[in-house]
Write a protein that holds these residues in place. Structure first.
Motif, mmCIF file in Angstrom:
data_model
loop_
_atom_site.group_PDB
_atom_site.id
_atom_site.type_symbol
_atom_site.label_atom_id
_atom_site.label_comp_id
_atom_site.label_asym_id
_atom_site.label_seq_id
_atom_site.Cartn_x
_atom_site.Cartn_y
_atom_site.Cartn_z
ATOM 1 N N LYS A 40 4.041 -11.517 -7.526
ATOM 2 C CA LYS A 40 5.091 -10.672 -7.499
ATOM 3 C C LYS A 40 4.969 -9.471 -8.027
ATOM 4 C CE LYS A 40 9.950 -10.356 -6.559
ATOM 5 N NZ LYS A 40 10.976 -9.600 -7.135
ATOM 6 N N MET A 41 4.895 -9.340 -9.326
ATOM 7 C CA MET A 41 4.725 -8.139 -10.388
ATOM 8 C C MET A 41 3.441 -7.058 -9.966
ATOM 9 S SD MET A 41 4.324 -7.946 -14.264
ATOM 10 C CE MET A 41 5.921 -7.500 -14.947
ATOM 11 N N LEU A 42 2.493 -7.610 -9.312
ATOM 12 C CA LEU A 42 1.191 -6.909 -8.933
ATOM 13 C C LEU A 42 1.452 -6.381 -7.496
ATOM 14 C CD1 LEU A 42 -1.686 -6.066 -9.356
ATOM 15 C CD2 LEU A 42 -2.721 -7.941 -8.640
ATOM 16 N N ASP A 43 2.419 -7.045 -6.585
ATOM 17 C CA ASP A 43 2.632 -6.663 -5.139
ATOM 18 C C ASP A 43 3.539 -5.549 -5.365
ATOM 19 O OD1 ASP A 43 1.234 -8.749 -4.146
ATOM 20 O OD2 ASP A 43 2.896 -10.119 -3.727
ATOM 21 N N GLU A 44 4.251 -5.707 -6.423
ATOM 22 C CA GLU A 44 5.238 -4.326 -6.529
ATOM 23 C C GLU A 44 4.388 -2.788 -6.906
ATOM 24 O OE1 GLU A 44 8.136 -5.595 -9.455
ATOM 25 O OE2 GLU A 44 9.214 -6.968 -7.875
ATOM 26 N N VAL A 45 3.234 -3.386 -7.675
ATOM 27 C CA VAL A 45 2.621 -2.130 -7.984
ATOM 28 C C VAL A 45 1.698 -1.537 -6.763
ATOM 29 C CG1 VAL A 45 0.561 -1.149 -9.568
ATOM 30 C CG2 VAL A 45 2.652 -2.545 -10.610
ATOM 31 N N VAL A 46 0.823 -2.549 -6.329
ATOM 32 C CA VAL A 46 -0.340 -2.337 -5.108
ATOM 33 C C VAL A 46 0.493 -2.508 -3.910
ATOM 34 C CG1 VAL A 46 -2.205 -3.140 -4.488
ATOM 35 C CG2 VAL A 46 -1.867 -3.276 -6.750
ATOM 36 N N GLY A 47 1.475 -3.329 -3.686
ATOM 37 C CA GLY A 47 2.144 -3.083 -2.354
ATOM 38 C C GLY A 47 1.201 -3.948 -1.481
ATOM 39 N N ASP A 48 1.163 -3.338 0.000
ATOM 40 C CA ASP A 48 0.391 -3.683 1.165
ATOM 41 C C ASP A 48 -0.807 -2.803 1.183
ATOM 42 O OD1 ASP A 48 1.916 -5.840 1.756
ATOM 43 O OD2 ASP A 48 3.178 -4.845 3.160
ATOM 44 N N GLU A 49 -1.195 -2.250 0.262
ATOM 45 C CA GLU A 49 -2.434 -1.316 0.182
ATOM 46 C C GLU A 49 -3.584 -2.167 0.731
ATOM 47 O OE1 GLU A 49 -2.953 2.032 -0.904
ATOM 48 O OE2 GLU A 49 -1.113 2.140 -1.642
ATOM 49 N N ILE A 50 -4.712 -1.106 1.626
ATOM 50 C CA ILE A 50 -5.884 -1.762 1.606
ATOM 51 C C ILE A 50 -6.532 -1.861 0.673
ATOM 52 C CG2 ILE A 50 -7.962 -1.714 3.314
ATOM 53 C CD1 ILE A 50 -6.055 -0.324 5.381
ATOM 54 N N ILE A 51 -6.830 -3.037 0.146
ATOM 55 C CA ILE A 51 -7.719 -3.242 -0.948
ATOM 56 C C ILE A 51 -9.295 -3.476 -0.769
ATOM 57 C CG2 ILE A 51 -8.095 -4.582 -3.200
ATOM 58 C CD1 ILE A 51 -5.209 -3.000 -3.063
ATOM 59 N N LYS A 52 -9.959 -2.582 -1.104
ATOM 60 C CA LYS A 52 -11.423 -2.555 -0.678
ATOM 61 C C LYS A 52 -12.222 -3.440 -1.551
ATOM 62 C CE LYS A 52 -13.204 -0.358 2.336
ATOM 63 N NZ LYS A 52 -13.406 0.743 2.569
#
Length: 195
Positions: free
Chosen positions: A36-48
């Protein structure tokens, strides 16, 4: 979800870079989870791409929002392209992260090659300039590899560049497909040395 990259860190955790953020695969439970904590920073970004360097720092490259450096979940740096700073990333679209034998972090982006200076926390750009002969042949950098001579092999959408990290000189190797009747792609998306 589209999976762009997989990475197993030094603790055995498998990270999954997707078009909707980062997931983790738990081998024992055979389940995919998120933090959850990482999701709050990166969100739904496309991670390559996801990469762990030799010191245990996790690097996360995104499609449109630059680069994240995670020392821990509570210690995250975010690097982005800034038109007013020539030491920022050269692009927010990150394709590959690589650490050479000397511990230098190299970032392949859609705006060229970036060399990260850990001490000064900035980037040196190595880009294609059509009016200069000793530059990489394209700014679309897809793959990186260091050979035994210490040279960085840079795979672009136009072939391979052998980059001498000491002198900055570049030798361009372009595939020759003239012997084949079909059109081939010059793009080098992965570089790997076998035994």
């Amino acid at each position: 979800d589209v999976v762009w990259d997989l990475n197993e860190d030094s603790g055995g955790k498998i990270s999954i870079a997707t078009n909707k953020g980062i997931n983790f695969f738990n081998i024992e439970k055979k389940e995919i989870t998120s933090i959850k904590m990482l999701d709050e920073v990166v969100g739904d970004e496309i991670i390559k791409t996801i990469f762990e360097d030799k010191s245990g720092i996790i690097w996360i490259g995104t499609e449109t929002n630059g680069l994240y450096k995670l020392k821990s979940l509570s210690n995250i740096d975010h690097y982005v392209y800034d038109v007013n700073r020539n030491t920022s990333l050269s692009s927010n679209s990150i394709n590959i992260i690589y650490e050479d034998a000397f511990g230098i972090i190299w970032i392949g982006s859609q705006g060229g090659l970036n060399k990260f200076d850990k001490g000064k926390q900035y980037f040196k750009h190595h880009q294609h300039w059509s009016n200069q002969s000793k530059t990489i042949n394209s700014n679309m950098v897809w793959s990186l590899f260091q050979n035994s001579n210490g040279n960085i092999w840079v795979g672009t959408n136009e072939g391979v560049n052998v980059f001498n990290s000491k002198t900055g000189n570049v030798k361009v190797l372009t595939p020759d497909f003239s012997f084949i009747n079909k059109q081939k792609n010059n793009g080098i998306y992965s570089i790997f040395k076998d035994n």
